[in-house]
Design a protein around this motif. Structure first.
Motif, PDB file in Angstrom:
ATOM      1  N   LEU A 146      76.222   1.632  83.045  1.00  0.00           N
ATOM      2  CA  LEU A 146      76.406   1.149  84.401  1.00  0.00           C
ATOM      3  C   LEU A 146      75.628   2.040  85.369  1.00  0.00           C
ATOM      4  O   LEU A 146      75.726   3.261  85.334  1.00  0.00           O
ATOM      5  CB  LEU A 146      77.894   1.171  84.778  1.00  0.00           C
ATOM      6  N   GLY A 147      74.832   1.414  86.203  1.00  0.00           N
ATOM      7  CA  GLY A 147      73.987   2.171  87.121  1.00  0.00           C
ATOM      8  C   GLY A 147      72.680   2.609  86.510  1.00  0.00           C
ATOM      9  O   GLY A 147      71.801   3.109  87.220  1.00  0.00           O
ATOM     10  N   GLY A 148      72.518   2.417  85.184  1.00  0.00           N
ATOM     11  CA  GLY A 148      71.271   2.735  84.508  1.00  0.00           C
ATOM     12  C   GLY A 148      71.258   4.109  83.888  1.00  0.00           C
ATOM     13  O   GLY A 148      71.843   5.060  84.415  1.00  0.00           O
ATOM     14  N   ASP A 149      70.582   4.231  82.721  1.00  0.00           N
ATOM     15  CA  ASP A 149      70.415   5.554  82.126  1.00  0.00           C
ATOM     16  C   ASP A 149      69.299   6.289  82.867  1.00  0.00           C
ATOM     17  O   ASP A 149      68.728   5.794  83.839  1.00  0.00           O
ATOM     18  CB  ASP A 149      70.128   5.436  80.630  1.00  0.00           C
ATOM     19  N   ALA A 150      68.987   7.494  82.407  1.00  0.00           N
ATOM     20  CA  ALA A 150      68.011   8.322  83.112  1.00  0.00           C
ATOM     21  C   ALA A 150      66.650   7.637  83.213  1.00  0.00           C
ATOM     22  O   ALA A 150      65.991   7.667  84.264  1.00  0.00           O
ATOM     23  CB  ALA A 150      67.878   9.674  82.405  1.00  0.00           C
TER      24      ALA A 150
END
Length: 477
Positions: A146-150
């Motif tokens: 959620l919110g994206g990985d690095a």
């Protein structure tokens, strides 16, 4: 003696089809009525109450029988025409389709200019290469954090650099399209009962967000030259809003783009009222020509929302939110109310596109195509259509929608109804209103949803109807 002439056989006059039975009025609020009108008309057509091939009553008469506005009826009939339940014939009226036509694909001649989206043709090759490249990624069909990985957040930061921003990866949140990003931003900064300013004409989905979050939208006047900044400043003082949602670049639906002076005035008013600004930059990458984002002018109070869907391909449901540090946790927390994970497939495509330069190539291709379509709109409609974003005399810019104000004495609802009989579907201004004020007499035209050839044909039909004199538009049926 002459023989009497043989008597001629008696021929009865042809029987006219029986008129349809009186229709029951549709109960409910206007927005509920729209769905019920579709159901009622579909039942009439498929249930045999009105026979296949029979002409429907004129729009005004039918709207009066059903107890709805002509705007509601026109929208419902446009949807049924697109689905093949009804058939419109220029100069003749609207008819119930045959059983075979009701289940078939919409005729090729109908141009649907209601949805504002870019065509996929200019970017098919790049997207195809990207899909091939990511096909063997093990996590392709897995979950995305959620919110994206690095890596996903870094891709978002790189995408925002194309707009002149320079965020760090940890300042960016990945969302499933700009709609989700805007909803999360609003939920993060408002509570039920709060007031939120927005352009009086705005993205239609904003009303649904406001209803879900139980917030009150207050419309700020806007025209082809942009936001009325004096009214904005006054409402900031008097209405005591919690936030404002604004589209500085290629505003939807008017195409207006804020001037540098307007941006500075908005920032000054927001700072004076300690207001959070939610910047809808959905069209910024496609049509921006060195316009400075509000997020660069006031990074401490602007939440910027963008995505790939309006500038690369509509089905690429990846967006990004850039939020100030003090609001970032609240936005991320709001995302958990909207979903638990992201799409690994869409995330992998977006990361690859941005990292290897494919996104920049897609932007170049879409800008070229958009400029070609803007020139088509100007060729066929002249300066009647606002397609430049900052006044009819300014240099043309790439965008995929146009704003068409009506000549004096003409009504947008009737204009849209007449176009529907000519197989062209457009979006009247009332669908974009965010408050209860009187909508302007204007329609929005999508320039990207159909092929260039069909768009050309549609623009020619629009020009024909626009050239008709007087308040009447011929047989509106």
């Amino acid at each position: 003696m002459e023989m009497p002439a043989p008597a001629r056989p008696r021929r009865d006059p042809p029987r006219k089809p029986a008129p349809p039975a009186p229709l029951a009025r549709v109960p409910g609020a206007e927005r509920v009525k729209y769905t019920k009108v579709i159901e009622a008309l579909e039942q009439l057509a498929t249930g045999g109450t009105i026979a296949a091939g029979q002409r429907l009553p004129p729009h005004r008469s039918l709207a009066r029988q059903l107890g709805v506005t002509i705007a509601t009826l026109t929208r419902a009939m446009a949807d049924l025409t697109r689905r093949g339940v009804l058939v419109t014939r220029s100069g003749s009226g609207t008819f119930v389709a045959s059983a075979s036509a009701a289940t078939s694909v919409m005729p090729d001649g109908i141009a649907d200019l209601r949805l504002c989206l870019p065509p996929t043709g200019p970017v098919e090759a790049v997207l195809g290469d990207t899909l091939t490249a990511v096909a063997r990624i093990p996590s392709l069909f897995g979950y995305e954090a959620l919110g994206g990985d690095a890596a996903a957040r870094q891709a978002g930061a790189d995408w925002l650099r194309l707009r002149g921003l320079s965020p760090t990866a940890d300042a960016v949140l990945v969302v499933q399209g700009a709609h989700e990003g805007m909803l999360a931003a609003l939920q993060a900064v408002t509570r039920p009962g709060d007031r939120v300013l927005c352009e009086r004409l705005h993205y239609t989905g904003l009303r649904r967000m406001a209803a879900l979050l139980q917030i009150e939208l207050i419309g700020v006047p806007i025209d082809a030259e942009g936001l009325d900044t004096e009214a904005f400043a006054r409402l900031c003082r008097e209405a005591r809003p919690r936030a404002a949602v604004l589209t500085p670049v290629t505003q939807n639906p008017t195409t207006a783009t804020m001037s540098p002076a307007q941006r500075q005035a908005v920032i000054a008013a927001a700072r004076a009222a300690d207001l959070v600004l939610i910047e809808d930059d959905i069209n910024g990458h496609l049509s921006s020509i060195d316009e400075t984002p509000l997020a660069l002018l006031a990074p401490e109070r602007v939440i910027l929302v963008t995505s790939l869907s309006k500038s690369i391909a509509p089905g690429l449901r990846v967006g990004y939110v850039l939020a100030p540090a003090r609001l970032r946790d609240a936005v991320e927390s709001a995302l958990y109310a909207l979903g638990w994970i992201g799409s690994g497939l869409h995330g992998a495509v977006a990361k690859r596109l941005i990292a290897d330069g494919g996104a920049a190539a897609c932007l170049r291709a879409q800008r070229t195509e958009a400029m070609a379509r803007v020139r088509l709109a100007r060729l066929h409609l002249g300066h009647a259509a606002v397609v430049v974003g900052d006044g009819a005399q300014a240099a043309l810019r790439p965008l995929y929608h146009a704003w068409l104000p009506m000549p004096p004495g003409r009504r947008a609802e009737e204009f849209a109804a007449e176009l529907m009989t000519r197989q062209v579907l457009v979006a009247p201004a009332y669908g974009f209103m965010q408050d209860d004020s009187q909508p302007p007499e204007a329609v929005r035209l999508s320039l990207g949803g159909e092929s260039r050839a069909l768009l050309t044909s549609a623009l020619q039909r629009i020009a024909t109807v626009l050239a008709q004199r007087g308040p009447g538009l011929g047989a509106v049926v």
